[in-house]
Design an enzyme around this catalytic site. Sequence first.
Site, PDB file in Angstrom:
ATOM      1  N   ASP A 301       0.921  -1.195  -0.087  1.00  0.00           N
ATOM      2  CA  ASP A 301       0.131  -0.037   0.032  1.00  0.00           C
ATOM      3  C   ASP A 301       0.935   1.166  -0.033  1.00  0.00           C
ATOM      4  O   ASP A 301       1.519   1.489   1.087  1.00  0.00           O
ATOM      5  CB  ASP A 301      -0.917  -0.011   1.165  1.00  0.00           C
ATOM      6  CG  ASP A 301      -0.492  -0.602   2.395  1.00  0.00           C
ATOM      7  OD1 ASP A 301       0.628  -1.320   2.658  1.00  0.00           O
ATOM      8  OD2 ASP A 301      -1.089  -0.449   3.661  1.00  0.00           O
ATOM      9  N   GLU A 494      12.192   0.975   7.351  1.00  0.00           N
ATOM     10  CA  GLU A 494      11.315   0.165   6.954  1.00  0.00           C
ATOM     11  C   GLU A 494      11.714   0.059   5.544  1.00  0.00           C
ATOM     12  O   GLU A 494      11.454  -1.050   4.696  1.00  0.00           O
ATOM     13  CB  GLU A 494       9.980   0.364   7.129  1.00  0.00           C
ATOM     14  CG  GLU A 494       9.459   1.653   6.751  1.00  0.00           C
ATOM     15  CD  GLU A 494       8.020   2.227   6.689  1.00  0.00           C
ATOM     16  OE1 GLU A 494       7.322   1.355   6.969  1.00  0.00           O
ATOM     17  OE2 GLU A 494       7.989   3.354   6.542  1.00  0.00           O
TER      18      GLU A 494
END
Length: 515
Positions: A301, A494
């Site tokens: 996403d 991340e």
Amino acid sequence: QEALPPPCESQIYCHGELLHQVQMAKLYQDDKQFVDMPLSSAPEQVLQRFKELANTHNNSIPQQQLQMFLKEHFQAKGQELQPWTPEDWKDSPQFLQKISDPKLRAWAGQLHQLWKKLGKKVKPEVLHYPERFSLIYSQHPFIVPGGRFLEFYYWDSYWAMEGLLLSEMPETVKGMLQNFLDLVQTYGHVPNGARVYYLQRSQPPLLTLMMDRYVTHTNDTAFLRDNIGTLALELDFWTETRNISVSLGEKSYVLNRYYVPYGGPRPESYSKDAELADTLPEGDQETLWAELKAGAESGWDFSSRWLVGGPNPDLLSSIRTSKFVPVDLNAFLCRAEELMSNFYLSLGNASQAMKYRNLREQRLAALKAILWDEEKGAWFDYDLENGKQNQEFYPSNLAPLWAGCFSDPGVVDKALKYLEDSKILTYQHGIPTSLRKTGQQWDFPNGWAPLQDLVIRGLAKSPSPRTQEVAFQLAQNWIRTNFDVYSQKSAMYEKYDISNGGQPGGGGEYEVQEG
């Protein structure tokens, strides 16, 4: 157009006037903040007070009044979790001894320390007053991604568990597995993450693969025996609610897709989803919101991967996630079916073993017929509406290698040629998520660790020394990027921008997170 059901029943955390007004007032930089705030009293009371406040102000509550209302009825986010140091954490796991370079060993030692920062445990009040929290209660402590992500996530946890087992922490892994199994028992599937607003969407199905990593490490077959029925239940969720039939010539094949037929903006990104919907005709808004949720379910996403073939492939409003048959999803399910077959065999249940072996055989045939391209030497997502493969580059195009989901051993070396032809090996700081730059976070120039793993461990399955060497070089590149950024920032991120020497990544809906 028929309105779709909300992402959960809560009129505070999932839908309704209070959520709408608070999120559209943008009192916080990040919409996730509000839906993570616990209530100070029962939801009925808070909703009643809100109704009175709205009536007083003819439904447009001034910002200051709204802020006072929140101060009175909500608590700060994160209150319901306490820090937790894993009990099986130990000072010098064996993998550290095996790292010969002193700088890399010191860094790995610091990473091993991070487990203590990322451990969390849910406070008992969430068990006693579940309606006051968006957090879903978990019996066992767990590891979280870090940053804005205070709760655990489904597919993130697979790679966290790989790391935990390397750090020789199987008890922590067992507790996390038990939490996931409990969620399947309660809801019939694993939600995207441990929040009520994530309930109606899942994430890439890696639960069976987690069990395999744990059982391989511990040989805890009793745990497997006790829970194999729950693993089967989770796979049923995918095969029953996320299946799609694809016809090719005379034959028709059943594969799976990401699909979340639930309406309204995502509560944790409410104002963004609402504003995006305002750019579309009213009849298309519910579809947009469902497709955004399916994009979140994919783990990607968001990405050009789900925008290709839409009216404007650079705009998020073109998202059409559920119109694709994704390579990685089907590779993960293929691996899960193979593992279930092995599990049942090891437990002495031949008929169930046979059932899953047949399911895998069918999926192998479908992958070959619908997703594989012999000429290019890779698998590609299939566009259901346009009846053709999306031949753009994504690391997920090689997921079947990682999942061992192929019958011809020659495909591994074909995949290497595919990477060469796509010029992917020219990127020296990591494998890009796509070659398109849309400003979305699962696109160029971001590199993500799980996607490096898909490609590297996929190539490493090859018997050819040349392919092995490339796999090693790709691993080296990624380690280097992480090490260089850590040396400057003392943090792990991340995602990384792999376009210029490796920086923390960017784009998407929130600031880059560390953890």
